[in-house]
Motif scaffolding. Structure first.
Motif, PDB file in Angstrom:
ATOM      1  N   GLN A 168       0.839  -1.205   0.000  1.00 13.39           N
ATOM      2  CA  GLN A 168       0.000   0.000   0.000  1.00 13.39           C
ATOM      3  C   GLN A 168       0.877   1.260   0.000  1.00 13.39           C
ATOM      4  O   GLN A 168       0.502   2.287  -0.561  1.00 13.39           O
ATOM      5  CB  GLN A 168      -0.939   0.007   1.213  1.00 13.39           C
ATOM      6  CG  GLN A 168      -0.189  -0.086   2.541  1.00 13.39           C
ATOM      7  CD  GLN A 168      -1.014   0.327   3.757  1.00 13.39           C
ATOM      8  OE1 GLN A 168      -2.205   0.536   3.657  1.00 13.39           O
ATOM      9  NE2 GLN A 168      -0.347   0.469   4.896  1.00 13.39           N
ATOM     10  N   LEU A 205      -5.737   0.033   0.698  1.00 11.88           N
ATOM     11  CA  LEU A 205      -5.244  -0.070   2.083  1.00 11.88           C
ATOM     12  C   LEU A 205      -5.014  -1.528   2.451  1.00 11.88           C
ATOM     13  O   LEU A 205      -5.804  -2.401   2.094  1.00 11.88           O
ATOM     14  CB  LEU A 205      -6.242   0.563   3.054  1.00 11.88           C
ATOM     15  CG  LEU A 205      -6.311   2.097   3.052  1.00 11.88           C
ATOM     16  CD1 LEU A 205      -7.399   2.579   4.004  1.00 11.88           C
ATOM     17  CD2 LEU A 205      -4.961   2.710   3.415  1.00 11.88           C
ATOM     18  N   GLY A 206      -3.927  -1.768   3.145  1.00 16.59           N
ATOM     19  CA  GLY A 206      -3.638  -3.107   3.662  1.00 16.59           C
ATOM     20  C   GLY A 206      -2.945  -4.031   2.681  1.00 16.59           C
ATOM     21  O   GLY A 206      -2.682  -5.197   3.003  1.00 16.59           O
ATOM     22  N   ALA A 254      -4.592   6.619   8.156  1.00 18.05           N
ATOM     23  CA  ALA A 254      -5.019   5.217   8.272  1.00 18.05           C
ATOM     24  C   ALA A 254      -3.986   4.302   7.619  1.00 18.05           C
ATOM     25  O   ALA A 254      -3.634   3.245   8.152  1.00 18.05           O
ATOM     26  CB  ALA A 254      -6.383   5.033   7.616  1.00 18.05           C
ATOM     27  N   MET A 255      -3.485   4.733   6.471  1.00 16.70           N
ATOM     28  CA  MET A 255      -2.468   3.945   5.771  1.00 16.70           C
ATOM     29  C   MET A 255      -1.228   3.778   6.656  1.00 16.70           C
ATOM     30  O   MET A 255      -0.642   2.694   6.731  1.00 16.70           O
ATOM     31  CB  MET A 255      -2.116   4.681   4.485  1.00 16.70           C
ATOM     32  CG  MET A 255      -1.008   4.078   3.677  1.00 16.70           C
ATOM     33  SD  MET A 255      -0.810   5.163   2.233  1.00 16.70           S
ATOM     34  CE  MET A 255       0.693   4.576   1.588  1.00 16.70           C
ATOM     35  N   ARG A 257      -1.121   3.879   9.982  1.00 15.56           N
ATOM     36  CA  ARG A 257      -1.405   2.968  11.104  1.00 15.56           C
ATOM     37  C   ARG A 257      -1.474   1.522  10.637  1.00 15.56           C
ATOM     38  O   ARG A 257      -0.966   0.614  11.296  1.00 15.56           O
ATOM     39  CB  ARG A 257      -2.692   3.386  11.811  1.00 15.56           C
ATOM     40  CG  ARG A 257      -2.446   4.482  12.848  1.00 15.56           C
ATOM     41  CD  ARG A 257      -3.700   4.877  13.608  1.00 15.56           C
ATOM     42  NE  ARG A 257      -4.574   5.718  12.792  1.00 15.56           N
ATOM     43  CZ  ARG A 257      -5.735   5.343  12.316  1.00 15.56           C
ATOM     44  NH1 ARG A 257      -6.199   4.142  12.580  1.00 15.56           N
ATOM     45  NH2 ARG A 257      -6.450   6.164  11.571  1.00 15.56           N
ATOM     46  N   ILE A 258      -2.105   1.304   9.481  1.00 14.35           N
ATOM     47  CA  ILE A 258      -2.180  -0.067   8.961  1.00 14.35           C
ATOM     48  C   ILE A 258      -0.775  -0.576   8.639  1.00 14.35           C
ATOM     49  O   ILE A 258      -0.420  -1.714   8.955  1.00 14.35           O
ATOM     50  CB  ILE A 258      -3.084  -0.123   7.706  1.00 14.35           C
ATOM     51  CG1 ILE A 258      -4.534   0.151   8.094  1.00 14.35           C
ATOM     52  CG2 ILE A 258      -2.970  -1.490   7.022  1.00 14.35           C
ATOM     53  CD1 ILE A 258      -5.471   0.361   6.911  1.00 14.35           C
ATOM     54  N   SER A 261       0.933  -1.741  11.677  1.00 17.20           N
ATOM     55  CA  SER A 261       0.407  -2.957  12.305  1.00 17.20           C
ATOM     56  C   SER A 261       0.477  -4.183  11.398  1.00 17.20           C
ATOM     57  O   SER A 261       0.200  -5.292  11.847  1.00 17.20           O
ATOM     58  CB  SER A 261      -1.024  -2.715  12.800  1.00 17.20           C
ATOM     59  OG  SER A 261      -1.835  -2.311  11.727  1.00 17.20           O
ATOM     60  N   LEU A 262       0.867  -4.029  10.147  1.00 20.86           N
ATOM     61  CA  LEU A 262       1.039  -5.205   9.290  1.00 20.86           C
ATOM     62  C   LEU A 262       2.194  -6.055   9.826  1.00 20.86           C
ATOM     63  O   LEU A 262       3.203  -5.517  10.274  1.00 20.86           O
ATOM     64  CB  LEU A 262       1.390  -4.785   7.856  1.00 20.86           C
ATOM     65  CG  LEU A 262       0.276  -4.317   6.918  1.00 20.86           C
ATOM     66  CD1 LEU A 262       0.881  -3.808   5.614  1.00 20.86           C
ATOM     67  CD2 LEU A 262      -0.716  -5.432   6.643  1.00 20.86           C
TER      68      LEU A 262
END
Lengths: 289, 220
Positions: A168, A205-206, A254-255, A257-258, A261-262
């Motif tokens: 992402q 995202l993700g 958000a990107m 934070r993701i 956390s990936l």
């Protein structure tokens, strides 16, 4: 002194000065790098020239990469463009993006945008837009500065590296840059640029970065084709008047934070996802022993 | 915050900014530090460089750099053949440097005039590099600025003398670091500047006394 830390600030500056995000970005760069306007324009023209050369070589490329995994698909997509479901424009964009990415894989010359792994997306999108709108070279160069401004904000507030944020961060960022540039080339407003960036990134995202054998080939090369088309859809929706419910800077947060956390297995380590499939492992063994 | 041309750019030979473009810049920098064409290169590869160098063309990029090719030079693809044509004797070997950066290469170089030097550095991402050793000195050099490298005796006044020379030539110091083995012994000074470093500046530095060697490494 021009300064911006968010896409919102970029949009506001462009609106206040009745100009483009690209012009604001260029102003910013001039003040920070002590570079002249002429030299910066020349450097961006050089980038565009290399992008075009890589598209031309890409859509006719028959060379294989060092591993033998990629090479020769762009030419097939390009030949299929008149008979395709999605239509000639979309297939040409897909072929161009895959082609540039193949050129990268065969050790040809490309423009990292923002990275080598995502190098096909922005050139393919901008070429598609410029052909449809008959844009001048000056407008294209300005759109590349707009893309750069978007990328700078993402780099500052999230990441553009697969190793930190997953795919992402690379293809997602490229999609945002490409979508924003396409909106501008069609004469869209700075606000519409922002919505296009948000729509493009939100829908990637993700995304995992799980390259087979750790090489910038599978799934990267073909993914460039998919994401180029994805960015066109985002640009079209924004130009149609569709707005992102979540503001673009919050999407970038958000990107980030993701990305944090990936799991590390899907952040360019080749220790997860497609890299760990039976075939992925066999390929890795064949290439590296 | 990085610059516009780090986002749209650089122009480079693929496939990887860290394993190909950065590797070419490392080779280019090592060659510039040697200061003469390379006759022999033993290259030690650590971490990811050691494991994946063939798939990313890291070997071609490192040698291409040593041959003076920039990261956007299409001859990188054929660098190993060109090296053989030019009589550059090269070899690659894996090495375990413990917790060094995963993309580290160490160049043990001999020039055509017999000069020998060992340069170690890492490709730190996005095509950026950091040279971390010259011979046994632990240093830090990015290649983004023209650099002045001075080997001298560690004693008071040397830094002032050198900065006087630079001031006289109206050269602005961007970054400066000094390194030494032990107090009063051999030391190394690395000065990154905003202006180009001409030969007369280097000569003036050499004539300040207590200087063993002074040389310029251009920005790459």
């Amino acid at each position: 002194m021009v300064n911006f830390n968010s896409i919102k600030e970029l949009i506001e500056l462009a609106k206040e000065n009745k100009t483009t995000i690209g012009k604001i970005t260029m102003e910013y760069e001039m003040e920070h790098s002590f570079d002249s306007k002429e030299h910066m324009l020349k450097s961006m023209e050089d980038n565009w020239r290399v992008m075009q050369e890589s598209i031309e070589r890409g859509v006719s490329n028959k060379d294989k990469s060092l591993s033998g995994l990629t090479g020769g698909d762009a030419i097939k997509i390009y030949a299929h463009r008149d008979n395709s479901y999605t239509g000639k424009t979309v297939m040409t964009a897909a072929a161009s993006a895959v082609g540039v990415s193949e050129v990268n894989a065969v050790m040809g010359r490309i423009v990292a945008c923002p990275t080598a792994g995502s190098c096909g997306i922005v050139p393919a999108a901008i070429k598609t837009a410029a052909e449809k709108n008959n844009n001048t070279e000056e407008e294209i160069v300005d759109a590349l500065f707009t893309a750069a401004g978007i990328g700078l904000v993402i780099e500052a507030n999230a990441s553009i590296a697969g190793a930190y944020g997953g795919c992402q961060a690379e293809c997602g960022t490229a999609a945002g840059m490409a979508a924003g540039a396409m909106v501008q080339l069609a004469g869209g407003t700075p606000d519409q640029v922002g919505h296009a960036v948000a729509l493009a990134i939100k829908n990637l995202l993700g995304l995992a970065c799980d390259p087979v054998a750790g090489l910038v080939e599978v799934p990267c090369v073909k993914r460039n084709g998919f994401v180029a088309v994805h960015s066109m859809v985002a640009a079209d929706m924004a130009l149609a008047g569709v707005e992102s419910v979540i503001p673009v800077d919050e999407v970038i947060d958000a990107m980030d934070r993701i990305g944090r956390s990936l799991p590390r297995t899907v952040k360019e380590t080749a220790e997860g996802g497609l890299a760990l499939t039976k075939t992925g492992k066999e390929i890795s063994k064949r290439v590296f022993g | 915050m990085r610059g516009v041309f780090d986002i749209v750019g650089p122009i480079m030979i693929g496939p990887s900014s860290s394993h190909t473009a950065g590797a070419a810049r490392l080779g280019l920098m090592a060659g510039k530090i040697l200061g003469e064409p390379v006759a022999k290169a033993e290259i030690l590869l650590h971490g990811s460089f050691a494991r994946t160098y063939r798939g990313h063309g890291t070997d071609k990029a490192l040698i291409g750099g040593l041959l003076g090719f920039s990261p956007e030079d299409e001859r990188i693809r054929d660098a190993l053949d060109i090296a053989k044509e030019r009589g550059l004797d090269y070899s690659f070997a894996p090495v375990d440097l413990g917790d060094a950066h995963p993309n580290t290469a160490v160049f043990v170089l001999t020039g055509i005039n017999g000069r020998k030097i060992t340069v170690g550095g890492a490709s730190v991402g996005g095509g950026n590099i950091e040279v971390r050793n010259i011979d046994s000195f632990q240093i830090a050099l990015t290649g983004q600025y023209p650099s002045l490298i001075i080997v001298h005796t560690d004693k008071p006044g040397v830094i002032r003398d050198i900065s006087d020379v630079l001031a006289k030539h109206r050269v602005n110091i961007a970054f400066m670091r000094v390194f030494r083995r032990n107090r009063g012994q051999q030391a190394m000074m690395i000065i990154e500047t905003d202006e180009e470093l001409t030969e007369d500046i280097i000569q003036d530095c050499r004539s300040t006394g207590v200087i063993e060697n002074a040389f310029a490494v251009p920005a790459i």
